[in-house]
Design an enzyme around this catalytic site. Structure first.
Site, PDB file in Angstrom:
ATOM      1  N   TYR A  85       0.420  -1.248  -0.078  1.00  0.00           N
ATOM      2  CA  TYR A  85       0.256   0.446   0.058  1.00  0.00           C
ATOM      3  C   TYR A  85       0.824   1.232   0.194  1.00  0.00           C
ATOM      4  CZ  TYR A  85      -4.068   3.604   0.788  1.00  0.00           C
ATOM      5  OH  TYR A  85      -4.633   3.845   0.363  1.00  0.00           O
ATOM      6  N   PHE A 137      -7.952  21.269 -24.659  1.00  0.00           N
ATOM      7  CA  PHE A 137      -7.761  20.228 -24.139  1.00  0.00           C
ATOM      8  C   PHE A 137      -8.936  20.254 -23.855  1.00  0.00           C
ATOM      9  CE2 PHE A 137      -7.769  15.987 -23.816  1.00  0.00           C
ATOM     10  CZ  PHE A 137      -7.771  15.458 -25.409  1.00  0.00           C
ATOM     11  N   ASP A 228       1.803  20.442 -20.357  1.00  0.00           N
ATOM     12  CA  ASP A 228       0.941  19.379 -20.377  1.00  0.00           C
ATOM     13  C   ASP A 228       2.061  18.568 -21.159  1.00  0.00           C
ATOM     14  OD1 ASP A 228      -0.323  17.107 -21.258  1.00  0.00           O
ATOM     15  OD2 ASP A 228      -1.982  18.176 -21.899  1.00  0.00           O
ATOM     16  N   LYS A 271       0.642   7.547 -23.531  1.00  0.00           N
ATOM     17  CA  LYS A 271       1.042   8.318 -24.699  1.00  0.00           C
ATOM     18  C   LYS A 271       2.012   8.337 -24.954  1.00  0.00           C
ATOM     19  CE  LYS A 271      -3.608  10.364 -24.308  1.00  0.00           C
ATOM     20  NZ  LYS A 271      -4.357  10.531 -23.048  1.00  0.00           N
ATOM     21  N   ARG A 395     -12.527  16.004 -33.992  1.00  0.00           N
ATOM     22  CA  ARG A 395     -12.318  15.956 -32.909  1.00  0.00           C
ATOM     23  C   ARG A 395     -13.385  18.281 -33.737  1.00  0.00           C
ATOM     24  NH1 ARG A 395     -10.456  14.840 -28.275  1.00  0.00           N
ATOM     25  NH2 ARG A 395     -12.464  15.048 -27.970  1.00  0.00           N
ATOM     26  N   PHE A 462     -19.142  14.239 -25.872  1.00  0.00           N
ATOM     27  CA  PHE A 462     -18.617  13.849 -27.220  1.00  0.00           C
ATOM     28  C   PHE A 462     -18.135  12.228 -26.953  1.00  0.00           C
ATOM     29  CE2 PHE A 462     -14.272  13.691 -25.560  1.00  0.00           C
ATOM     30  CZ  PHE A 462     -14.402  14.733 -25.597  1.00  0.00           C
TER      31      PHE A 462
HETATM   32  C1  P71 Z   1      -6.825  11.184 -27.130  1.00  0.00           C
HETATM   33  C2  P71 Z   1      -6.978  11.255 -25.753  1.00  0.00           C
HETATM   34  C3  P71 Z   1      -7.367  10.600 -24.658  1.00  0.00           C
HETATM   35  C4  P71 Z   1      -9.078  11.404 -24.808  1.00  0.00           C
HETATM   36  C5  P71 Z   1      -8.984  12.411 -23.652  1.00  0.00           C
HETATM   37  C6  P71 Z   1     -10.738  13.105 -23.535  1.00  0.00           C
HETATM   38  C7  P71 Z   1     -11.291  12.945 -24.803  1.00  0.00           C
HETATM   39  C8  P71 Z   1     -11.314  11.553 -25.482  1.00  0.00           C
HETATM   40  C9  P71 Z   1     -10.250  11.400 -25.704  1.00  0.00           C
HETATM   41  C10 P71 Z   1      -6.066  13.296 -23.545  1.00  0.00           C
HETATM   42  C11 P71 Z   1      -4.933  14.022 -23.545  1.00  0.00           C
HETATM   43  C12 P71 Z   1      -4.384  14.962 -24.033  1.00  0.00           C
HETATM   44  C13 P71 Z   1      -3.849  15.571 -23.507  1.00  0.00           C
HETATM   45  C14 P71 Z   1      -2.998  16.619 -24.179  1.00  0.00           C
HETATM   46  C15 P71 Z   1      -4.521  15.515 -21.350  1.00  0.00           C
HETATM   47  C16 P71 Z   1      -5.062  14.869 -21.572  1.00  0.00           C
HETATM   48  C17 P71 Z   1      -6.194  13.717 -20.310  1.00  0.00           C
HETATM   49  N1  P71 Z   1      -5.731  12.485 -24.682  1.00  0.00           N
HETATM   50  N2  P71 Z   1      -3.883  16.246 -22.405  1.00  0.00           N
HETATM   51  O1  P71 Z   1      -5.903  12.469 -27.362  1.00  0.00           O
HETATM   52  O2  P71 Z   1      -4.518  14.942 -24.648  1.00  0.00           O
HETATM   53  O3  P71 Z   1      -5.242  12.091 -19.818  1.00  0.00           O
HETATM   54  O4  P71 Z   1      -7.629  10.753 -20.876  1.00  0.00           O
HETATM   55  O5  P71 Z   1      -5.085  10.219 -19.403  1.00  0.00           O
HETATM   56  O6  P71 Z   1      -7.216  11.539 -18.647  1.00  0.00           O
HETATM   57  O7  P71 Z   1      -7.436  10.577 -27.469  1.00  0.00           O
HETATM   58  P1  P71 Z   1      -5.877  10.838 -20.065  1.00  0.00           P
END
Ligand code: P71
Length: 470
Positions: A85, A137, A228, A271, A395, A462
């Site tokens: 933990y 974002f 970010d 990512k 998008r 969305f």
């Molecule tokens: C992407 C995502 C995932 C996503 C999020 C919202 C709607 C559709 C898909 C997530 C990001 C991102 C950036 C620049 C923070 C997050 C959140 N992207 N900053 O592109 O691209 O991170 O998903 O791990 O919570 O498909 P998280």
């Protein structure tokens, strides 16, 4: 050599071919479904690709988030999970990797990016304050707004024009930030929210010169800069490729220098860092860290796991090291570029220059006969799925949501359908199939009807909205 017409990709581009710096040791079979099945599946999903079952998808380009293939080293790391933990040794591996490659002092793990966004937004924004960011974002802006903040877009104008080929379309327009500071006063700016390879702009990078200038500006006014870092490794590759003075620096060196111009960062490790789940938040200021460390136990979990299993933190620590290898980044972005160059060559409208993680098709230019509130980008995502079982992501206007004050749709300049390439997952042959499907949809463009929204959830609509054909 014979004068055969068959040529490799490298030959077509007048260079030697490159290939991925890995080989495949385990595969996951794909299911191929016919058109009739896809029509039914899309109907059941309300024309929303987020609501399709993954089993009904052939090539899944919904997102590059959490969809990467882990390496044998990362899988081996999973078996070294210390599921204590508190004080798991895997936390210390993660902390060390973030400190070494990103350079921040104090690290807090979170379950994914938005967990970190939640914490930094609550800690650093007072209601009524402004956050200046290089394009919104979805989750980032929502957490900033939930904390009482007001987001102001300060990205350069070029970013809103799909055809503009500025090499650093993610750059902050310092004059826009300056105007905000002049109008509201520095005390009303919570922080500058700087993102690497700006997702909604098409995966467009920020230059080192811009980060440096932003730092100087922020210091002059006593404003913090938080990054970010979600796709900052890919941003570092573009700096290496395009910015004077960086051609001989490694991606890892560039990454660390860039981060040094910021006061902290949040990360969706799903990512760049090649894991299926994970994130972190890192700051240099001890007082802020103490507050964040206290908040994480309320919302995510103890500060040495933040919602992650020990094994997840180990896989992430190893993923960070793999992610900054020059060969890896070159082939990752090279694959995206391969798909993009095919499409560009065929005259398909899309965001240029080709970005880091995805091809962003310009749905407005596909469907000139559709109004934006007839959801052109959502329509294109539906058409691609019908044609070949490829899953992409809207998008555009659906993603942009509504203005909390007026209740109207936001009408973003960019109305895009994203073909997002997971890391180390698909081959060049998959990219060929995708390219041909996009071409088929383009050829059908004049006959394509738009959509209307028939169900709209309150937050991040969305994800769960439903549509019908007009
Ligand atoms: C992407 C995502 C995932 C996503 C999020 C919202 C709607 C559709 C898909 C997530 C990001 C991102 C950036 C620049 C923070 C997050 C959140 N992207 N900053 O592109 O691209 O991170 O998903 O791990 O919570 O498909 P998280």
């Amino acid at each position: 050599m014979s004068d055969s017409q068959l040529r490799t990709m490298g030959q077509q581009f007048g260079r030697r071919s490159w290939a991925e710096p890995w080989k495949i040791k385990m595969v996951e079979p794909l299911r191929m479904v016919d058109r009739e099945h896809r029509e039914r599946a899309l109907d059941e999903a309300g024309f929303n690709t987020f609501l399709l079952k993954s089993e009904d998808v052939y090539i899944d380009l919904l997102t590059d988030s959490g969809t990467s293939a882990m390496s044998d080293r990362q899988w081996a790391g999973m078996l070294l999970g210390d599921e204590a933990y508190a004080g798991s040794r895997n936390f210390y591996s993660l902390e060390e990797a973030v400190q070494k490659y990103y350079g921040y002092k104090h690290i807090i793990p979170t379950h994914q990016g938005r967990g970190a966004e939640h914490l930094i937004s609550r800690a650093a924004i007072k209601p009524g304050q402004y956050i200046a960011g290089n394009m919104y974002f979805t989750t980032t802006r929502l957490h900033q707004e939930l904390a009482g903040g007001i987001f102001v877009d300060v990205i350069i104008d070029e970013a809103h024009d799909p055809q503009n080929t500025h090499p650093f379309k993610g750059n902050v327009d310092l004059e826009k930030v300056e105007a905000l500071v002049r109008r509201e006063g520095a005390a009303k700016i919570a922080y500058i929210s700087l993102a690497g390879t700006v997702n909604m702009a098409g995966g467009q990078p920020v230059s080192m010169a811009n980060a440096k200038a932003l730092r100087a500006f922020a210091d002059k006014h006593g404003i913090k800069v938080y990054l970010d870092a979600t796709r900052m490794v890919e941003n570092a590759f573009f700096i290496q490729e395009r910015e004077e003075g960086y051609a001989n620096r490694s991606v890892a060196q560039i990454l660390k220098e860039f981060c040094a111009y910021t006061d902290g960062a949040w990360m969706s490790a799903k990512k760049d860092s090649l894991v299926n789940i994970g994130g972190w938040l890192a700051v240099n200021d001890w007082t802020l860290f103490e507050e964040l460390r206290n908040m994480v136990v309320v919302y995510e979990g103890l500060h040495t796991y933040g919602g992650l299993a020990g094994r997840d933190m180990e896989a992430l620590a190893i993923g960070i090291v793999e992610s900054v290898q020059d060969d890896h980044v070159r082939s990752r972005i090279g694959q995206v570029r391969y798909l993009g160059e095919l499409l560009a060559h065929w005259g398909i409208p899309m965001v240029l220059p080709i970005g880091g993680h995805a091809i962003f098709l310009d749905a407005r230019a596909f469907y000139r006969h559709l109004r934006q509130d007839q959801f052109p980008a959502q329509t294109l995502a539906a058409e691609l799925y019908l044609d070949s079982g490829i899953r992409s992501m809207e998008r555009g206007i659906a993603s942009a949501g509504r203005d909390p004050k007026t209740g109207d749709h936001y009408y973003p300049k960019l109305e895009l359908t994203r073909l997002t390439i997971p890391r180390r997952v698909y081959t060049q042959a998959h990219m060929d199939v995708v390219a041909e499907s996009v071409r088929a949809a383009y050829e059908q463009r004049d006959k394509t009807r738009g959509l209307k929204m028939v169900y709209e959830p309150k937050y991040l609509r969305f994800f769960q909205a439903r549509f019908e054909r007009l």
